[in-house]
Design an enzyme around this catalytic site. Structure first.
Site, short mmCIF file in Angstrom:
data_model
loop_
_atom_site.label_atom_id
_atom_site.label_comp_id
_atom_site.label_asym_id
_atom_site.label_seq_id
_atom_site.Cartn_x
_atom_site.Cartn_y
_atom_site.Cartn_z
N THR A 132 74.24 55.60 61.53
CA THR A 132 75.56 54.85 61.59
C THR A 132 75.70 53.69 60.63
O THR A 132 74.51 53.30 59.93
CB THR A 132 75.57 53.94 63.01
OG1 THR A 132 76.60 53.19 62.98
CG2 THR A 132 74.25 53.41 63.28
N ASP A 133 76.78 53.25 60.52
CA ASP A 133 77.09 52.15 59.35
C ASP A 133 76.58 50.79 59.83
O ASP A 133 76.38 49.93 59.21
CB ASP A 133 78.37 52.08 59.11
CG ASP A 133 79.40 51.90 60.35
OD1 ASP A 133 79.21 51.92 61.23
OD2 ASP A 133 80.55 52.14 59.87
N GLU A 134 76.31 50.90 61.07
CA GLU A 134 76.02 49.52 61.82
C GLU A 134 74.60 49.08 61.49
O GLU A 134 74.16 48.07 61.77
CB GLU A 134 76.01 49.59 63.40
CG GLU A 134 77.48 50.06 63.98
CD GLU A 134 77.88 49.56 65.34
OE1 GLU A 134 76.98 48.93 65.97
OE2 GLU A 134 78.74 50.08 65.78
N TYR A 158 71.63 48.35 70.06
CA TYR A 158 72.00 49.70 69.40
C TYR A 158 71.58 49.83 67.99
O TYR A 158 70.95 50.59 67.62
CB TYR A 158 73.46 50.02 69.75
CG TYR A 158 73.88 51.21 69.02
CD1 TYR A 158 73.54 52.54 69.53
CD2 TYR A 158 74.74 51.06 67.91
CE1 TYR A 158 74.04 53.50 68.65
CE2 TYR A 158 75.21 52.07 67.33
CZ TYR A 158 74.86 53.44 67.50
OH TYR A 158 75.33 54.42 66.69
N LYS A 162 69.04 52.22 66.04
CA LYS A 162 69.25 53.09 64.99
C LYS A 162 68.69 53.02 63.78
O LYS A 162 68.12 53.92 63.08
CB LYS A 162 70.77 53.25 64.63
CG LYS A 162 71.37 53.73 66.01
CD LYS A 162 71.34 55.06 66.53
CE LYS A 162 71.87 56.36 65.39
NZ LYS A 162 71.60 57.80 65.98
P1 NAD Z 1 77.68 60.55 72.79
O1 NAD Z 1 77.12 59.15 73.47
O2 NAD Z 1 78.96 60.93 72.88
O3 NAD Z 1 76.69 61.73 72.98
C1 NAD Z 1 75.21 61.33 72.83
C2 NAD Z 1 74.67 62.80 73.41
O4 NAD Z 1 73.27 62.83 73.36
C3 NAD Z 1 75.01 63.15 74.75
O5 NAD Z 1 75.49 64.49 74.98
C4 NAD Z 1 73.68 62.75 75.47
O6 NAD Z 1 73.53 63.53 76.88
C5 NAD Z 1 72.88 63.18 74.61
N1 NAD Z 1 71.59 62.49 74.83
C6 NAD Z 1 71.18 61.22 75.11
N2 NAD Z 1 69.74 61.00 75.05
C7 NAD Z 1 69.26 62.04 75.02
C8 NAD Z 1 67.95 62.41 75.08
N3 NAD Z 1 66.89 61.76 75.24
N4 NAD Z 1 67.60 63.69 74.84
C9 NAD Z 1 68.70 64.66 74.45
N5 NAD Z 1 69.94 64.47 74.48
C10 NAD Z 1 70.23 62.98 74.93
O7 NAD Z 1 77.35 59.93 71.33
P2 NAD Z 1 78.28 60.23 69.71
O8 NAD Z 1 79.31 59.24 69.75
O9 NAD Z 1 78.60 61.86 69.92
O10 NAD Z 1 77.21 60.08 68.69
C11 NAD Z 1 76.45 61.13 68.34
C12 NAD Z 1 75.47 60.41 67.21
O11 NAD Z 1 76.12 59.87 66.02
C13 NAD Z 1 74.47 59.20 67.74
O12 NAD Z 1 73.19 59.22 67.06
C14 NAD Z 1 75.26 57.98 67.25
O13 NAD Z 1 74.43 56.78 67.00
C15 NAD Z 1 75.77 58.61 65.85
N6 NAD Z 1 77.20 57.71 65.48
C16 NAD Z 1 78.07 57.67 66.26
C17 NAD Z 1 79.29 57.15 65.62
C18 NAD Z 1 80.62 57.11 66.57
O14 NAD Z 1 81.64 56.60 66.17
N7 NAD Z 1 80.70 57.83 67.78
C19 NAD Z 1 79.43 56.71 64.65
C20 NAD Z 1 77.98 56.65 63.79
C21 NAD Z 1 77.08 57.32 64.28
O1 DAU Z 2 80.20 52.00 63.40
C1 DAU Z 2 79.82 53.10 64.04
C2 DAU Z 2 79.69 52.86 65.48
O2 DAU Z 2 81.06 53.04 66.01
C3 DAU Z 2 78.72 53.99 66.41
O3 DAU Z 2 77.57 53.79 65.57
C4 DAU Z 2 78.69 53.78 67.62
O4 DAU Z 2 77.79 54.86 68.00
C5 DAU Z 2 80.17 53.79 68.24
O5 DAU Z 2 80.03 53.34 69.34
C6 DAU Z 2 81.06 52.79 67.45
O6 DAU Z 2 80.74 51.39 67.66
P1 DAU Z 2 81.70 50.18 68.06
O7 DAU Z 2 81.04 49.19 68.56
O8 DAU Z 2 82.39 49.97 66.62
O9 DAU Z 2 82.93 51.03 68.75
P2 DAU Z 2 83.65 50.64 70.00
O10 DAU Z 2 84.88 51.82 70.12
O11 DAU Z 2 82.87 50.38 71.16
O12 DAU Z 2 84.50 49.39 69.36
C7 DAU Z 2 85.30 49.56 68.39
C8 DAU Z 2 85.72 48.15 68.15
O13 DAU Z 2 86.69 47.64 69.10
C9 DAU Z 2 84.85 46.99 68.09
O14 DAU Z 2 84.95 45.93 67.22
C10 DAU Z 2 84.97 46.41 69.53
C11 DAU Z 2 86.38 46.65 69.87
N1 DAU Z 2 86.48 46.86 71.24
C12 DAU Z 2 86.02 47.89 72.04
C13 DAU Z 2 86.24 48.20 73.41
C14 DAU Z 2 85.64 49.21 73.89
C15 DAU Z 2 87.68 46.18 71.89
O15 DAU Z 2 88.24 45.18 71.17
N2 DAU Z 2 88.07 46.39 73.33
C16 DAU Z 2 87.25 47.46 74.03
O16 DAU Z 2 87.55 47.49 75.12
#
Ligand code: NAD
Ligand code: DAU
Length: 354
Positions: A132-134, A158, A162
């Site tokens: 992630t960018d985080e 989190y 990562k």
């Molecule tokens: P998600 O939470 O929707 O899905 C995660 C999946 O992993 C689920 O299906 C869960 O059952 C599975 N899982 C969790 N723990 C496990 C374990 N111990 N063994 C096997 N499976 C397991 O997450 P996502 O949003 O699809 O993110 C996928 C990946 O991308 C993650 O590594 C996350 O850190 C990364 N990522 C997500 C975002 C985003 O915006 N969603 C951005 C940057 C990076």
């Molecule tokens: O940047 C990549 C990340 O993006 C991934 O690594 C994470 O897995 C993914 O969950 C996401 O993290 P964020 O914290 O940025 O996403 P989230 O959707 O939780 O929140 C996006 C922005 O919106 C953040 O600034 C918090 C704000 N927010 C979120 C929620 C859930 C609100 O203002 N209200 C809300 O109810």
């Protein structure tokens, strides 16, 4: 054969569906099916012999080792993780367990498997870790976007978990020559995202005429990336990326949270004119502790080296996304019971709204 983990989650399931559509290799999909894993995302693959689903934990070394021996994949793509920042603030232990210890276990089994391969298979093997960018921390308003050499400075439990996994990947390449590649992407959005995250939460709350809880002043910035564009980038990095490298993936989609929520409201106004304006539902609530102010990705490396760039703009991607949730309200209803209700209660109780 490739080996995918977390392929029933949001990005993982979009990746699995795109892979089966676009590529010829079959895949094994290992997923623990936590609250975020939803087999319904993959219902179109029932009966498809190219998709083998296994319920299990990436931290279960015996299981991972057995699956690698049985299926002999030429690549592993690791999506499995605990992914929600707010949940990591309420309780970090699962994040340390899966994102650090789980990735470590997966890496150890993968290294043992890779070490025993014959040279041509060894040369071909890749371990792609989705990060992630985080991990880079927070940017100020005028700062340049994150590059692959920006020092790590994670803010939340989190992001720290990562970052730890990314360091292991880097060390395994440096020490053992293990062919690890890391991708760091920005905020994804699109179909099948669990509605704890900003965009699906706002679409569903707006649809049901519930408050739209914006944290703090709503001016935090994220760089939005349509999930299909991200999946295409991962496929390209797997095919052509260089071992030992990291690739940033971003959507050229910097937006304040408030502007994202207003854009969703405008689309809901179009879909349901009698309820317009949906903006009246916006409600400012207590901020997230340690809330990063701005993320932005410099994705010039992946464009220059591999020719990738996103196809969707935020406007086109968001329209598709809102349409998907509106057309799939039953999907949302099925997952927004039980555990989901308890989460909403915990997270928003003290924020003043939900
Ligand atoms: P998600 O939470 O929707 O899905 C995660 C999946 O992993 C689920 O299906 C869960 O059952 C599975 N899982 C969790 N723990 C496990 C374990 N111990 N063994 C096997 N499976 C397991 O997450 P996502 O949003 O699809 O993110 C996928 C990946 O991308 C993650 O590594 C996350 O850190 C990364 N990522 C997500 C975002 C985003 O915006 N969603 C951005 C940057 C990076
Ligand atoms: O940047 C990549 C990340 O993006 C991934 O690594 C994470 O897995 C993914 O969950 C996401 O993290 P964020 O914290 O940025 O996403 P989230 O959707 O939780 O929140 C996006 C922005 O919106 C953040 O600034 C918090 C704000 N927010 C979120 C929620 C859930 C609100 O203002 N209200 C809300 O109810």
């Amino acid at each position: 054969m490739i080996f995918v983990t977390g392929g029933a989650g949001f990005i993982g399931s979009n990746f699995v569906l795109q892979w089966i559509e676009a590529e010829s290799d079959p895949l094994v999909n290992l997923d623990k099916l936590t609250y975020a894993g939803n087999p319904e995302n993959l219902s179109t693959l029932v009966g498809n012999a190219r998709h083998i689903f296994v319920r299990g934990d990436i931290g279960d070394r015996a299981l991972v080792g057995r699956l690698l021996q049985e299926h002999k994949p030429h690549a592993i793509v690791n999506f499995a993780a605990e992914s929600h920042v707010d949940r990591s603030i309420h309780g970090p232990v699962d994040f340390v367990q899966t994102n650090i210890m789980g990735t470590f276990a997966l890496l150890e089994e993968a290294r043992a498997y890779w070490s025993a391969l014959a040279q041509p298979e060894k040369d071909r093997f890749r371990f792609l870790h989705v990060s992630t960018d985080e991990v880079y921390g927070s940017l100020g308003a005028g700062d340049p976007a994150f590059t692959e050499t920006t020092p790590y400075a994670p803010s939340s439990p989190y992001a720290a978990s990562k970052a730890a996994a990314d360091h292991l990947l880097r060390a395994y390449h440096h020490t053992y020559g293990f062919p690890a590649i890391t991708t760091n992407c920005s905020n994804n959005y699109g179909p099948c995202q669990f509605p704890e995250k900003l965009i699906p939460l706002m679409v569903l709350n707006g649809w049901h005429q519930k408050p739209l809880p914006v944290y703090g002043d709503g001016k935090n910035i994220r760089d939005w990336l349509y999930v299909a564009d991200h999946c295409a980038a991962v496929r390209l990095v797997l095919a052509k990326g260089r071992p030992g490298e990291a690739y940033n993936i971003g959507g050229h989609g910097e937006m304040t949270n408030l502007d994202v929520v207003k854009a969703i409201c405008a689309l809901l106004d179009e879909a349901r004119p009698p309820h317009a304006p949906h903006e009246k539902l916006i409600s400012f609530v207590k901020d997230r502790p340690g809330h990063d102010r701005r993320y932005a990705m410099d994705a010039r490396k992946i464009r220059a080296e591999l020719g990738w760039q996103p196809r969707e703009s935020f406007a086109t991607g968001l329209r598709k996304t809102v349409e998907w949730y509106v057309d799939n309200m039953k999907w949302a209803e099925r997952i927004t019971s039980g555990e989901y209700q308890r989460w909403i209660e915990t997270n928003y109780a003290k924020r003043g709204d939900a």
